[in-house]
Design a protein around this motif. Structure first.
Motif, PDB file in Angstrom:
ATOM      1  N   PRO A  27      34.141 111.789  35.229  1.00 26.98           N
ATOM      2  CA  PRO A  27      35.364 112.045  36.009  1.00 26.98           C
ATOM      3  C   PRO A  27      36.318 110.853  36.075  1.00 26.98           C
ATOM      4  CG  PRO A  27      33.439 112.944  37.127  1.00 26.98           C
ATOM      5  CD  PRO A  27      32.914 112.148  35.972  1.00 26.98           C
ATOM      6  N   GLU A  28      35.813 109.640  35.939  1.00 28.48           N
ATOM      7  CA  GLU A  28      36.685 108.478  36.100  1.00 28.48           C
ATOM      8  C   GLU A  28      37.739 108.349  35.005  1.00 28.48           C
ATOM      9  OE1 GLU A  28      32.600 106.723  34.834  1.00 28.48           O
ATOM     10  OE2 GLU A  28      33.410 108.614  35.613  1.00 28.48           O
ATOM     11  N   VAL A  29      37.597 109.095  33.895  1.00 25.04           N
ATOM     12  CA  VAL A  29      38.606 108.979  32.838  1.00 25.04           C
ATOM     13  C   VAL A  29      39.811 109.867  33.098  1.00 25.04           C
ATOM     14  CG1 VAL A  29      36.771 108.508  31.164  1.00 25.04           C
ATOM     15  CG2 VAL A  29      37.767 110.790  31.268  1.00 25.04           C
TER      16      VAL A  29
ATOM     17  N   ASN B 280      40.181 101.674  29.451  1.00 28.89           N
ATOM     18  CA  ASN B 280      38.809 101.934  29.881  1.00 28.89           C
ATOM     19  C   ASN B 280      38.677 101.687  31.382  1.00 28.89           C
ATOM     20  OD1 ASN B 280      36.021 102.099  30.270  1.00 28.89           O
ATOM     21  ND2 ASN B 280      35.556 101.062  28.358  1.00 28.89           N
ATOM     22  N   PRO B 281      38.309 102.727  32.152  1.00 26.87           N
ATOM     23  CA  PRO B 281      38.174 102.566  33.604  1.00 26.87           C
ATOM     24  C   PRO B 281      36.866 101.913  34.021  1.00 26.87           C
ATOM     25  CG  PRO B 281      37.690 104.831  33.013  1.00 26.87           C
ATOM     26  CD  PRO B 281      38.097 104.135  31.737  1.00 26.87           C
ATOM     27  N   GLY B 282      36.120 101.359  33.072  1.00 26.85           N
ATOM     28  CA  GLY B 282      34.873 100.681  33.405  1.00 26.85           C
ATOM     29  C   GLY B 282      33.633 101.317  32.802  1.00 26.85           C
TER      30      GLY B 282
ATOM     31  N   VAL C 121      40.930 115.230  26.830  1.00 29.72           N
ATOM     32  CA  VAL C 121      40.820 114.477  28.093  1.00 29.72           C
ATOM     33  C   VAL C 121      40.107 115.325  29.145  1.00 29.72           C
ATOM     34  CG1 VAL C 121      42.117 113.398  29.963  1.00 29.72           C
ATOM     35  CG2 VAL C 121      42.844 113.061  27.583  1.00 29.72           C
ATOM     36  N   ARG C 122      40.414 116.603  29.183  1.00 29.11           N
ATOM     37  CA  ARG C 122      39.791 117.492  30.170  1.00 29.11           C
ATOM     38  C   ARG C 122      38.275 117.583  29.940  1.00 29.11           C
ATOM     39  NH1 ARG C 122      43.171 121.169  29.569  1.00 29.11           N
ATOM     40  NH2 ARG C 122      42.072 122.494  28.068  1.00 29.11           N
TER      41      ARG C 122
END
Length: 316
Positions: free
Chosen positions: A252-254, A194-196, A244-245
């Motif tokens: 966008p952060e993923v 998880n990028p946040g 994912v796309r």
């Protein structure tokens, strides 16, 4: 013949039904082909929402009853796996939800353009269930209430040596109940670091393709698919890339998040949930309880209580 009730199937529907029966005083045994951690339920994203389930009116009633239970369980998230988390349901009008939720979902409002740039969206605070924690908790809850769980493949419901049998076999009901109306709807997930992201998001594009981001403890679940009559449980790399796309187009952060694993599950869909009391060839009662599609977690407790009512009170 042993007494009590045998529940065939150890996913979220089977375990929850068994737990309710045990709480009501029944001696309950669960027969399951595989542990809960390897059932379709373990692959579920875990967001409370009546998705891919009929009949709609019954599903909503079961969901609202289950909501009461999940709100209580959310007081112990580390133990139960249940949290109340905010997020956006895309393509959803708040007025339509209020029409059936009747004030039960607090804080509903239209999502802002910053929260959901694709048009109409609903901001809501809903239960988000971490199935890796919730399924073991359910099993422990059942055992604490006096029930047992046995890993055992069942080829015929008549094998169950109990006065009452409850059939929670999901897709297995195609053979066990001779019911070709229950069919798989394949779902694939990509689990990433998880990028946040702290809020969930569910969206459906013009082609009906579902996209969702669900933050669970220590990871982020990206989805998904809804492929009817697809039986493969092997992850498809091309499908994973597309997931994912689509998620990165919304958040966008993923895009560069490290992939931790891929998951595939087969939802047991049916034109309508089968929840009824019938009889085995030898006359013993069987309660069929399957066909919950993509909403098994959402309706589990409300459905389980109705199924327990069909079983009736424990024998004196």
């Amino acid at each position: 013949m042993s007494g009590g009730v045998i529940v065939v199937g150890g996913g979220v529907i089977g375990l929850t039904t068994a737990a309710v029966l045990a709480e009501r005083g029944h001696r309950v045994r669960v027969w399951t082909r595989e542990p809960a951690e390897r059932t379709t339920s373990a692959v579920a994203g875990g967001l409370w929402w009546p998705y891919h389930i009929e009949p709609v009116e019954s599903a909503r009633a079961w969901a609202l009853r289950s909501l009461e239970v999940y709100e209580e369980l959310a007081a112990r998230p580390a133990e139960t796996g249940v949290r109340l988390v905010e997020g956006v349901l895309g393509e959803t009008d708040p007025a339509e939800v209020e029409a059936w939720a009747a004030g039960r979902l607090t804080g509903l409002r239209a999502a802002t353009a910053g929260e959901y740039p694709r048009g109409v969206g609903l901001w809501a605070r809903l239960p988000l269930i971490d199935m890796t924690a919730h399924l073991p908790w359910l099993r422990e809850h059942l055992v604490a209430a006096g029930g047992t769980v046995e890993e055992r493949a069942v080829g015929d419901l008549a094998e169950a040596d109990a006065p009452v049998v409850v059939n929670c076999s999901g897709l297995g009901a195609r053979e066990l109940a001779g019911d070709p109306a229950v069919r798989p709807v394949r779902g694939q997930l990509v689990v990433v670091e998880n990028p946040g992201i702290g809020t969930w998001l569910v969206s459906t594009d013009a082609d009906g393709e579902p996209t969702y981001l669900l933050p669970q403890p220590g990871r982020l679940l990206l989805g998904g698919t809804a492929e009817e009559d697809a039986w493969s449980t092997d992850p498809d790399p091309a499908v994973a890339e597309a997931i994912v796309r689509r998620c990165a187009a919304l958040r966008p952060e993923v895009a560069g998040a490290r992939v931790l694993e891929h998951r595939v599950g087969l939802r047991p869909a049916r034109p309508a949930v089968r929840l009824e009391r019938a009889a085995l060839p030898d006359g013993r009662p069987v309660v069929h309880h399957y066909g919950h599609g993509g909403a098994g977690v959402t309706v589990a407790w409300g459905c389980a209580e109705e199924a327990a009512g069909l079983v009736g009170p424990p024998a004196s």
